[in-house]
Design an enzyme around this catalytic site. Structure first.
Site, PDB file in Angstrom:
ATOM      1  N   ASP A   1       0.783  -1.313  -0.027  1.00  0.00           N
ATOM      2  CA  ASP A   1       0.051  -0.006  -0.043  1.00  0.00           C
ATOM      3  C   ASP A   1       0.690   1.349  -0.069  1.00  0.00           C
ATOM      4  O   ASP A   1       0.623   2.123   0.751  1.00  0.00           O
ATOM      5  CB  ASP A   1      -0.846   0.018   1.425  1.00  0.00           C
ATOM      6  CG  ASP A   1      -2.047  -1.141   1.265  1.00  0.00           C
ATOM      7  OD1 ASP A   1      -1.919  -2.002   0.247  1.00  0.00           O
ATOM      8  OD2 ASP A   1      -2.819  -1.224   2.274  1.00  0.00           O
TER       9      ASP A   1
ATOM     10  N   ASP B   1      -4.228  -0.988  -1.800  1.00  0.00           N
ATOM     11  CA  ASP B   1      -5.501  -0.841  -1.178  1.00  0.00           C
ATOM     12  C   ASP B   1      -6.499  -0.053  -2.218  1.00  0.00           C
ATOM     13  O   ASP B   1      -6.019   0.978  -2.723  1.00  0.00           O
ATOM     14  CB  ASP B   1      -5.474   0.124   0.089  1.00  0.00           C
ATOM     15  CG  ASP B   1      -6.394  -0.423   1.338  1.00  0.00           C
ATOM     16  OD1 ASP B   1      -6.986  -1.641   1.265  1.00  0.00           O
ATOM     17  OD2 ASP B   1      -6.934   0.485   2.033  1.00  0.00           O
TER      18      ASP B   1
ATOM     19  N   HIS C   1     -10.419   0.848  -2.699  1.00  0.00           N
ATOM     20  CA  HIS C   1     -11.679   0.930  -2.145  1.00  0.00           C
ATOM     21  C   HIS C   1     -12.725   1.618  -3.103  1.00  0.00           C
ATOM     22  O   HIS C   1     -12.491   2.612  -3.712  1.00  0.00           O
ATOM     23  CB  HIS C   1     -12.019   1.691  -0.901  1.00  0.00           C
ATOM     24  CG  HIS C   1     -11.226   1.199   0.430  1.00  0.00           C
ATOM     25  ND1 HIS C   1     -11.042  -0.200   0.655  1.00  0.00           N
ATOM     26  CD2 HIS C   1     -10.240   1.556   1.175  1.00  0.00           C
ATOM     27  CE1 HIS C   1     -10.236  -0.525   1.780  1.00  0.00           C
ATOM     28  NE2 HIS C   1      -9.703   0.532   1.950  1.00  0.00           N
TER      29      HIS C   1
ATOM     30  N   LYS D   1      -6.685  -4.957  -3.113  1.00  0.00           N
ATOM     31  CA  LYS D   1      -7.621  -5.514  -1.914  1.00  0.00           C
ATOM     32  C   LYS D   1      -8.504  -4.515  -1.474  1.00  0.00           C
ATOM     33  O   LYS D   1      -8.417  -3.302  -1.760  1.00  0.00           O
ATOM     34  CB  LYS D   1      -6.551  -6.091  -0.905  1.00  0.00           C
ATOM     35  CG  LYS D   1      -5.784  -4.934  -0.140  1.00  0.00           C
ATOM     36  CD  LYS D   1      -4.836  -5.569   0.690  1.00  0.00           C
ATOM     37  CE  LYS D   1      -3.917  -4.237   1.190  1.00  0.00           C
ATOM     38  NZ  LYS D   1      -4.544  -3.372   2.133  1.00  0.00           N
TER      39      LYS D   1
ATOM     40  N   CYS E   1      -1.856  -2.846   7.596  1.00  0.00           N
ATOM     41  CA  CYS E   1      -1.894  -3.898   6.470  1.00  0.00           C
ATOM     42  C   CYS E   1      -0.514  -4.608   6.252  1.00  0.00           C
ATOM     43  O   CYS E   1      -0.635  -5.566   5.936  1.00  0.00           O
ATOM     44  CB  CYS E   1      -2.334  -2.879   5.288  1.00  0.00           C
ATOM     45  SG  CYS E   1      -3.908  -2.529   5.226  1.00  0.00           S
TER      46      CYS E   1
HETATM   47  C1  VGL Z   1      -4.702   0.817   5.921  1.00  0.00           C
HETATM   48  C2  VGL Z   1      -6.148   1.341   7.373  1.00  0.00           C
HETATM   49  C3  VGL Z   1      -7.071   1.145   6.342  1.00  0.00           C
HETATM   50  C4  VGL Z   1      -2.960   0.192   5.654  1.00  0.00           C
HETATM   51  C5  VGL Z   1      -5.403   0.725   4.792  1.00  0.00           C
HETATM   52  O1  VGL Z   1      -2.660   0.070   4.316  1.00  0.00           O
HETATM   53  O2  VGL Z   1      -2.128   0.108   6.672  1.00  0.00           O
HETATM   54  N1  VGL Z   1      -4.924   0.998   7.141  1.00  0.00           N
HETATM   55  N2  VGL Z   1      -6.841   1.134   5.173  1.00  0.00           N
HETATM   56 ZN    ZN Z   2      -8.012   0.849   3.732  1.00  0.00          ZN
END
Ligand code: VGL
Ligand code: ZN
Length: 210
Positions: A13, A51, A53, A111, A156
């Site tokens: 991420d 990540d 969404h 994801k 993550c």
């Molecule tokens: C993450 C919170 C929400 C991360 C992703 O990449 O650690 N943390 N979404």
């Molecule tokens: Zn997230």
């Protein structure tokens, strides 16, 4: 440590929203990018996670009337922490950091794309049932050791490292290549380091790979 073609670096991420100026910034996201670039060159196998969404995602506080970021809600799969809207598909915040330079990365695994279920670990959504295929990919590629960097140890990176150990991989988190959402003593990053260590993950620094 000697690296071989059965090792993989997973860069978690490393996206604009988790760095300075982003919606859910880590404390040190921009600082880890050059470390990741340097370390990445030592690996034949590099995998990126993203990540990703949809608008109105269940992890967004804005999707729950009266709630604000860091509040929690009960979901069928358990407690969900709520966040500011982040890494919305096809926005700037979801793009990789512009200084990330890993042209030889072989796979991008997305994801968190299901609207009603969150995902921290890139192996599996938080429902524990919906798998991404990453473990199968590693198996087909004969991967034995998983090295992890990126954002964020609190969520993550920690989730992926714990799942990697559970899946039978020797797993290492590269401390100085890993950012934290909340690095304060006893806050989420500290807790995550303790949890991953207890799970059997090794904590190393980038110089251990020189
Ligand atoms: C993450 C919170 C929400 C991360 C992703 O990449 O650690 N943390 N979404
Ligand atoms: Zn997230």
């Amino acid at each position: 440590m000697e690296l071989t073609d059965t090792d993989v670096l997973v860069v978690v991420d490393m996206q604009n929203d988790f760095c300075d100026g982003g919606a859910l910034p880590t404390a040190d996201g921009h600082e880890v990018v050059p470390v990741i670039n340097r370390v990445g060159r030592k690996f034949q196998n590099v995998v990126l996670t993203q990540d990703w969404h949809p608008e109105g995602h269940v992890s967004f506080a804005s999707a729950h009337p009266g709630k604000k970021p860091l509040d929690t809600v009960e979901m069928p799969y358990g407690e969900q922490i709520l966040w500011p809207d982040h890494v919305v598909q096809n926005t700037w915040g979801a793009e990789f950091h512009p200084d990330l330079n890993l042209p030889h990365a072989q796979l991008v695994i997305r994801k968190g794309y299901l609207k009603d279920v969150d995902s921290y670990s890139a192996f599996c959504m938080v429902d524990g049932a919906t798998r991404t295929g990453l473990a199968g990919y590693f198996e087909e590629r004969s991967i034995r050791r998983v090295f992890v960097a990126g954002c964020a140890i609190d969520y993550c990176v920690g989730g992926l490292a714990t799942d990697a150990v559970k899946s039978g991989f020797d797993t290492y988190v590269i401390d100085d290549a890993t950012a934290s959402i909340d690095p304060a003593p006893d806050a989420s990053a500290d807790r995550a380091w303790r949890e991953v260590s207890a799970a059997g993950v090794s904590r190393i620094t980038s110089s251990d790979l020189d």
